[in-house]
Scaffold this motif. Structure first.
Motif, PDB file in Angstrom:
ATOM      1  N   LEU A 176       0.836  -1.372  -0.038  1.00  0.00           N
ATOM      2  CA  LEU A 176      -0.272  -0.026   0.051  1.00  0.00           C
ATOM      3  C   LEU A 176       0.663   1.358  -0.120  1.00  0.00           C
ATOM      4  O   LEU A 176       0.408   2.247  -0.732  1.00  0.00           O
ATOM      5  N   ALA A 177       2.042   1.016   0.738  1.00  0.00           N
ATOM      6  CA  ALA A 177       2.781   2.297   0.836  1.00  0.00           C
ATOM      7  C   ALA A 177       3.625   2.763  -0.618  1.00  0.00           C
ATOM      8  O   ALA A 177       3.891   3.845  -0.737  1.00  0.00           O
ATOM      9  N   SER A 178       3.522   1.477  -1.435  1.00  0.00           N
ATOM     10  CA  SER A 178       4.361   1.688  -2.609  1.00  0.00           C
ATOM     11  C   SER A 178       3.384   2.184  -3.869  1.00  0.00           C
ATOM     12  O   SER A 178       3.939   2.509  -4.832  1.00  0.00           O
ATOM     13  N   THR A 179       2.196   2.384  -3.694  1.00  0.00           N
ATOM     14  CA  THR A 179       1.518   2.577  -4.624  1.00  0.00           C
ATOM     15  C   THR A 179      -0.164   3.251  -4.249  1.00  0.00           C
ATOM     16  O   THR A 179      -0.413   3.041  -3.166  1.00  0.00           O
ATOM     17  N   ALA A 180      -0.573   4.180  -5.038  1.00  0.00           N
ATOM     18  CA  ALA A 180      -2.008   4.551  -4.626  1.00  0.00           C
ATOM     19  C   ALA A 180      -2.952   3.571  -5.261  1.00  0.00           C
ATOM     20  O   ALA A 180      -4.080   3.856  -4.987  1.00  0.00           O
ATOM     21  N   GLN A 181      -2.668   2.723  -6.066  1.00  0.00           N
ATOM     22  CA  GLN A 181      -3.675   1.819  -6.572  1.00  0.00           C
ATOM     23  C   GLN A 181      -4.267   0.875  -5.599  1.00  0.00           C
ATOM     24  O   GLN A 181      -4.030   0.809  -4.552  1.00  0.00           O
ATOM     25  N   ASP A 182      -5.440   0.365  -6.144  1.00  0.00           N
ATOM     26  CA  ASP A 182      -6.392  -0.651  -5.371  1.00  0.00           C
ATOM     27  C   ASP A 182      -5.472  -2.035  -5.027  1.00  0.00           C
ATOM     28  O   ASP A 182      -5.677  -2.712  -6.031  1.00  0.00           O
ATOM     29  N   VAL A 183      -4.725  -2.229  -4.230  1.00  0.00           N
ATOM     30  CA  VAL A 183      -3.992  -3.378  -3.947  1.00  0.00           C
ATOM     31  C   VAL A 183      -4.527  -4.201  -2.846  1.00  0.00           C
ATOM     32  O   VAL A 183      -4.699  -3.867  -1.758  1.00  0.00           O
ATOM     33  N   ARG A 184      -5.069  -5.610  -3.273  1.00  0.00           N
ATOM     34  CA  ARG A 184      -5.889  -6.425  -2.483  1.00  0.00           C
ATOM     35  C   ARG A 184      -5.024  -7.476  -2.383  1.00  0.00           C
ATOM     36  O   ARG A 184      -4.391  -7.986  -3.161  1.00  0.00           O
ATOM     37  N   VAL A 185      -5.131  -7.954  -1.006  1.00  0.00           N
ATOM     38  CA  VAL A 185      -4.120  -9.330  -0.751  1.00  0.00           C
ATOM     39  C   VAL A 185      -5.047 -10.491  -0.367  1.00  0.00           C
ATOM     40  O   VAL A 185      -5.811 -10.021   0.715  1.00  0.00           O
ATOM     41  N   GLY A 186      -4.796 -11.523  -0.734  1.00  0.00           N
ATOM     42  CA  GLY A 186      -5.258 -12.699  -0.152  1.00  0.00           C
ATOM     43  C   GLY A 186      -4.337 -13.826   0.292  1.00  0.00           C
ATOM     44  O   GLY A 186      -3.432 -14.126  -0.527  1.00  0.00           O
ATOM     45  N   VAL A 187      -4.253 -14.126   1.333  1.00  0.00           N
ATOM     46  CA  VAL A 187      -3.193 -14.998   2.044  1.00  0.00           C
ATOM     47  C   VAL A 187      -3.744 -16.185   2.482  1.00  0.00           C
ATOM     48  O   VAL A 187      -4.679 -16.402   3.080  1.00  0.00           O
ATOM     49  N   SER A 188      -2.922 -17.217   2.145  1.00  0.00           N
ATOM     50  CA  SER A 188      -3.418 -18.706   2.394  1.00  0.00           C
ATOM     51  C   SER A 188      -2.884 -18.921   3.779  1.00  0.00           C
ATOM     52  O   SER A 188      -2.135 -18.240   4.329  1.00  0.00           O
ATOM     53  N   ALA A 189      -3.444 -20.125   4.299  1.00  0.00           N
ATOM     54  CA  ALA A 189      -2.891 -20.813   5.691  1.00  0.00           C
ATOM     55  C   ALA A 189      -1.319 -21.164   5.418  1.00  0.00           C
ATOM     56  O   ALA A 189      -1.044 -21.316   3.986  1.00  0.00           O
ATOM     57  N   ARG A 190      -0.519 -21.783   6.248  1.00  0.00           N
ATOM     58  CA  ARG A 190       0.667 -22.075   5.999  1.00  0.00           C
ATOM     59  C   ARG A 190       0.724 -23.404   5.338  1.00  0.00           C
ATOM     60  O   ARG A 190      -0.100 -24.320   5.884  1.00  0.00           O
ATOM     61  N   HIS A 191       1.416 -23.747   4.231  1.00  0.00           N
ATOM     62  CA  HIS A 191       1.379 -24.864   3.703  1.00  0.00           C
ATOM     63  C   HIS A 191       3.016 -25.408   3.653  1.00  0.00           C
ATOM     64  O   HIS A 191       3.693 -24.580   3.300  1.00  0.00           O
ATOM     65  N   PRO A 192       3.341 -26.612   3.632  1.00  0.00           N
ATOM     66  CA  PRO A 192       4.497 -27.301   3.176  1.00  0.00           C
ATOM     67  C   PRO A 192       4.958 -26.714   1.535  1.00  0.00           C
ATOM     68  O   PRO A 192       3.982 -26.832   0.895  1.00  0.00           O
ATOM     69  N   ALA A 193       6.084 -26.726   1.354  1.00  0.00           N
ATOM     70  CA  ALA A 193       6.182 -26.445   0.067  1.00  0.00           C
ATOM     71  C   ALA A 193       5.692 -27.319  -1.113  1.00  0.00           C
ATOM     72  O   ALA A 193       5.497 -27.243  -2.002  1.00  0.00           O
ATOM     73  N   SER A 194       5.448 -28.537  -0.802  1.00  0.00           N
ATOM     74  CA  SER A 194       4.874 -29.482  -1.572  1.00  0.00           C
ATOM     75  C   SER A 194       3.418 -29.216  -1.817  1.00  0.00           C
ATOM     76  O   SER A 194       2.736 -29.816  -2.872  1.00  0.00           O
ATOM     77  N   GLN A 195       2.589 -28.450  -1.189  1.00  0.00           N
ATOM     78  CA  GLN A 195       1.348 -28.031  -1.509  1.00  0.00           C
ATOM     79  C   GLN A 195       1.162 -26.596  -1.987  1.00  0.00           C
ATOM     80  O   GLN A 195       0.202 -26.051  -1.407  1.00  0.00           O
ATOM     81  N   VAL A 196       1.972 -26.149  -2.782  1.00  0.00           N
ATOM     82  CA  VAL A 196       1.585 -25.032  -3.551  1.00  0.00           C
ATOM     83  C   VAL A 196       0.349 -24.711  -4.120  1.00  0.00           C
ATOM     84  O   VAL A 196      -0.128 -23.656  -3.971  1.00  0.00           O
ATOM     85  N   GLN A 197      -0.128 -25.902  -4.728  1.00  0.00           N
ATOM     86  CA  GLN A 197      -1.553 -25.513  -5.430  1.00  0.00           C
ATOM     87  C   GLN A 197      -2.724 -25.407  -4.312  1.00  0.00           C
ATOM     88  O   GLN A 197      -3.375 -24.353  -4.522  1.00  0.00           O
ATOM     89  N   SER A 198      -2.639 -25.944  -3.358  1.00  0.00           N
ATOM     90  CA  SER A 198      -3.620 -25.597  -2.110  1.00  0.00           C
ATOM     91  C   SER A 198      -3.275 -24.304  -1.630  1.00  0.00           C
ATOM     92  O   SER A 198      -4.549 -23.717  -1.200  1.00  0.00           O
TER      93      SER A 198
END
Length: 165
Positions: A27-49
């Motif tokens: 948000l500090a780097s731009t005035a654009q509408d930046v939205r963020v969606g964050v997953s739960a923690r996953h092991p590296a093998s579950q990137v798709q999840s």
């Protein structure tokens, strides 16, 4: 990068804090509408999840320049806004329309679902006699095929009415 979406994968110790800090930096780097969606923690093998959860969280981010963590996501919001409830809504609307009462029973049901007091108090709020209220609720039960004391029917009504808002 995928179109206007970016994906970051990183090991985390404190997911909530780090997600908030990442969002603040964006948000500090731009005035654009930046939205963020964050997953739960996953092991590296579950990137798709992780990607699927982050996508759901992003879809559930309601406010401009907002951030939603998958664990904090309102699953009903996603269900309602996905259009998946259109059939249920159409069924409930059709059954109530069969009463041919210019929508009075639907208005009564909506008020009933949002009221926590007695039927007498609700009747006063709706400016109708308590017997009229009871009559409308009985007719609604008849056309809906269930009792308003049944949690399953109440849940379907909540979802059907919410789908239209």
């Amino acid at each position: 990068m995928r179109g206007q979406r970016a994906v970051w994968l990183w090991p985390t110790r404190d997911l909530t804090r780090e997600a908030v800090e990442l969002h603040a930096a964006l948000l500090a780097s731009t005035a654009q509408d930046v939205r963020v969606g964050v997953s739960a923690r996953h092991p590296a093998s579950q990137v798709q999840s992780a990607f699927d959860e982050a996508t759901q969280a992003l879809t559930g981010t309601r406010e401009a320049r907002g951030c939603t963590l998958f664990q904090e996501l309102d699953p009903l919001h996603t269900l309602v806004t996905s259009g998946a409830l259109a059939t249920l809504q159409a069924q409930v609307q059709a059954r109530l329309a069969s009463l041919d009462d210019n929508g009075r029973t639907e208005v009564t049901l909506r008020a009933y679902l949002n009221h926590t007091g007695s039927l007498g108090e609700l009747a006063v709020q709706l400016h109708i006699h308590v017997n009229t209220l009871r009559y409308r609720l009985r007719r609604a039960e008849e056309v809906l095929g269930g009792r308003l004391s049944d949690p399953h029917l109440l849940a379907r009504l909540y979802l059907a009415f919410e789908a239209g808002t």
